[in-house]
Design an enzyme around this catalytic site. Sequence first.
Site, PDB file in Angstrom:
ATOM      1  N   ASP A 277     -21.817  -3.969  -7.446  1.00 13.92           N
ATOM      2  CA  ASP A 277     -20.415  -4.342  -7.636  1.00 13.92           C
ATOM      3  C   ASP A 277     -20.205  -4.784  -9.080  1.00 13.92           C
ATOM      4  O   ASP A 277     -20.894  -5.687  -9.556  1.00 13.92           O
ATOM      5  CB  ASP A 277     -20.086  -5.489  -6.674  1.00 13.92           C
ATOM      6  CG  ASP A 277     -18.699  -6.049  -6.899  1.00 13.92           C
ATOM      7  OD1 ASP A 277     -17.840  -5.305  -7.405  1.00 13.92           O
ATOM      8  OD2 ASP A 277     -18.482  -7.234  -6.566  1.00 13.92           O
TER       9      ASP A 277
ATOM     10  N   ASP B 181     -15.463  -8.048  -6.505  1.00 13.95           N
ATOM     11  CA  ASP B 181     -14.781  -8.131  -5.201  1.00 13.95           C
ATOM     12  C   ASP B 181     -15.770  -8.105  -4.031  1.00 13.95           C
ATOM     13  O   ASP B 181     -15.366  -8.071  -2.869  1.00 13.95           O
ATOM     14  CB  ASP B 181     -13.722  -7.022  -5.051  1.00 13.95           C
ATOM     15  CG  ASP B 181     -14.343  -5.622  -5.011  1.00 13.95           C
ATOM     16  OD1 ASP B 181     -15.574  -5.501  -5.194  1.00 13.95           O
ATOM     17  OD2 ASP B 181     -13.593  -4.650  -4.806  1.00 13.95           O
TER      18      ASP B 181
ATOM     19  N   ASP C 184     -19.243  -0.380  -6.291  1.00  9.63           N
ATOM     20  CA  ASP C 184     -18.238   0.547  -6.825  1.00  9.63           C
ATOM     21  C   ASP C 184     -18.892   1.638  -7.679  1.00  9.63           C
ATOM     22  O   ASP C 184     -20.096   1.580  -7.971  1.00  9.63           O
ATOM     23  CB  ASP C 184     -17.144  -0.205  -7.607  1.00  9.63           C
ATOM     24  CG  ASP C 184     -17.719  -1.272  -8.529  1.00  9.63           C
ATOM     25  OD1 ASP C 184     -18.661  -0.943  -9.271  1.00  9.63           O
ATOM     26  OD2 ASP C 184     -17.246  -2.430  -8.493  1.00  9.63           O
TER      27      ASP C 184
ATOM     28  N   GLU D  69     -25.078  17.387   9.530  1.00  6.02           N
ATOM     29  CA  GLU D  69     -25.637  16.268  10.288  1.00  6.02           C
ATOM     30  C   GLU D  69     -25.727  16.718  11.739  1.00  6.02           C
ATOM     31  O   GLU D  69     -24.723  16.946  12.388  1.00  6.02           O
ATOM     32  CB  GLU D  69     -24.738  15.033  10.183  1.00  6.02           C
ATOM     33  CG  GLU D  69     -25.356  13.847  10.895  1.00  6.02           C
ATOM     34  CD  GLU D  69     -24.386  12.720  11.198  1.00  6.02           C
ATOM     35  OE1 GLU D  69     -24.849  11.587  11.315  1.00  6.02           O
ATOM     36  OE2 GLU D  69     -23.178  12.974  11.338  1.00  6.02           O
TER      37      GLU D  69
ATOM     38  N   ASP E  53     -27.199   4.817   9.050  1.00  9.74           N
ATOM     39  CA  ASP E  53     -26.916   4.708  10.489  1.00  9.74           C
ATOM     40  C   ASP E  53     -28.082   4.126  11.273  1.00  9.74           C
ATOM     41  O   ASP E  53     -28.031   4.090  12.506  1.00  9.74           O
ATOM     42  CB  ASP E  53     -26.603   6.102  11.069  1.00  9.74           C
ATOM     43  CG  ASP E  53     -25.247   6.617  10.614  1.00  9.74           C
ATOM     44  OD1 ASP E  53     -24.366   5.782  10.318  1.00  9.74           O
ATOM     45  OD2 ASP E  53     -25.079   7.840  10.557  1.00  9.74           O
TER      46      ASP E  53
HETATM   47  C1  GLC Z   1     -21.803  10.086  11.156  1.00 15.10           C
HETATM   48  C2  GLC Z   1     -22.008   9.060  10.075  1.00 15.10           C
HETATM   49  C3  GLC Z   1     -21.715   7.699  10.625  1.00 15.10           C
HETATM   50  C4  GLC Z   1     -20.292   7.666  11.096  1.00 15.10           C
HETATM   51  C5  GLC Z   1     -20.017   8.776  12.098  1.00 15.10           C
HETATM   52  C6  GLC Z   1     -18.547   8.968  12.309  1.00 15.10           C
HETATM   53  O1  GLC Z   1     -22.728   9.947  12.173  1.00 15.10           O
HETATM   54  O2  GLC Z   1     -23.296   9.159   9.551  1.00 15.10           O
HETATM   55  O3  GLC Z   1     -21.938   6.677   9.697  1.00 15.10           O
HETATM   56  O4  GLC Z   1     -20.016   6.418  11.690  1.00 15.10           O
HETATM   57  O5  GLC Z   1     -20.502  10.016  11.646  1.00 15.10           O
HETATM   58  O6  GLC Z   1     -17.984   9.520  11.154  1.00 15.10           O
END
Ligand code: GLC
Length: 583
Positions: A55, A59, A63, A288, A356
């Site tokens: 940061d 704040d 950033d 993903e 995650d």
């Molecule tokens: C993916 C992201 C996660 C997010 C989810 C919804 O799994 O990695 O962080 O909460 O999608 O967008």
Amino acid sequence: MTMIRKYLIISAAFLVLFGCQDQAPTESVSSVDVVDAKWWKEGIIYQIYPRSFKDTDGDGVGDLRGVIEELDYIKSLGVTMVWMNPFFQSPNVDNGYDVSDYRAIQPEFGTMADFDEMLKGLHDRGIGFVLDVVVNHSSNQHEWFKQSRSSRDNPYRDYYHWWNADKGKPNYRYSLFDEKGDAWKYDSLSDAYYLHYFAQEQPDLNWENPKVRQEVYDIMKFWAEKGVDGFRLDAFQYVSKDTTFPLLPEGFEKDVIKYYGMGPNLHQYLREMYDEVLSQYDVFAVSEGVGSTFQDAHDLVDADRNELQLAYHFQGMDVGNSLNSYTLDEFRNVYTKWDSAFAEKGWLSIFLANHDVPRMVSKFGNDSPEFRAASSKMLNTFILSMRGTPYCYFGDELGMTNIYFKSIDQYQDIAAINGYKKAMSEGQDMDVYLETLSLLSRDNGRTPMQWNGSDHAGFTQGTPWLPVNENYTDINQEKEDKDPLSVLNFFRKMTRLRNENPVLVYGDYKLLAETHPTVYAYTRTLGDVQMLVLLNFSETNSKLQLPELESVAKIVINNYDDVLIGDDSIQLQPYQAVIFEIK
Ligand code: GLC
């Protein structure tokens, strides 16, 4: 032969004799026969969670200028690409994964001029940039959704999935983040339900509508024109849906990927995206999620499909997702079977952490003061010596650990907060729930970067949005930078080794000592170059016999000063990681 004579202690002097950690490259890509060599296969990705990196305006939120300040640090890591989590305009219900304008920068992260400067700074240093594209859903504050919900005949109505209430209630769909687990939200404004696989503030976009797809391709082109080098497609396996929303079997929510993943038109949309965007620029895209089977994954990434270039599966992350720890067997089997399935064709990613999941060392290693450094180095050795494009999550290069929150008030993550409410209403054992959350919560991996020993670890002059882990006086970048034996400096050696040795990128993987209780052993082979990787996944000394040890030529990296090696056997110290070159 006595024990003493049998085991030769390879000391630091011995390593020097054999040319050890800082050795020159042993071969170059051009000298070996690599089929389908690609820059994105050879890269190392560093993932930056921008809220938590640095940061500069006080704040309490990281950033883009913070990233600009640390460009030389990022370069010093030996990584070749940066993937940054979303920094677009967002009401921040899911920390930026709810986008309200895909072409605008969230003010707390900075401006478009900051983005341009950051991208140029990365490119000037030979580092590519991977953009997070969150288009399974938008924010409910996106203009499209505001229009869409305003009336049944609004031109944007079909940008989302609506179910008019006159038809009765739609068939149940499970929501991953909803406090009731219900993915249909009733909206009285037009007397209809809309679909949200994630939080109710994240309505799912209707990919069956060609206008939506065109909007997405235009957004991707906007960023490709700016010069981004790759796209990470968030939750992408879910985008195509059977819009009749048929009844799903009871208990389907226990296997969401099977029922939500790889929808009816997914491949058609990916080919369209390839034609419209990916084939037009020197970029790659990574999905993903990969569906439920190896075939699903191949269908996404195989080169002759002309769809995506990379993907990542969740099975590695599913190992150890409970209060019981995991076994080496489970871990090794997952990576071995995925490697075999992609030995001839296709390309995947290798990672042990992201935003995650918990911190890598806390989940797969040992974060006690005694073993934290050794086990962090060992896990980084694993990621950087496997086939697949490696992803290294910010802070793991320092061996940062879980924060282990105890009370629900400490969490910021919507998944934790709504999951807690849901568990309460279902009458679950809340002590067990909190204990599990403490170990596995996403907030563990989101605490601010530990830069130095000053207040808030040098992350901010203000109050950090999520507390800094108290261990920052011991674990921080400034301190580790000065220590040649730190996790950080080991990480740099390991990235260098991978960058300089194509065998670690393209070489065949072969599992050895398949049932050894504590040591994960494998070779990587490319042409006549072979490396032997030995990783002790335990806090005790581990002995291993291997015929390959008879052909050891030199140690190329070692997270200890020495190694005890005999003719065909070796004794590894707790969490020891050694890579040998084999004659
Ligand atoms: C993916 C992201 C996660 C997010 C989810 C919804 O799994 O990695 O962080 O909460 O999608 O967008």
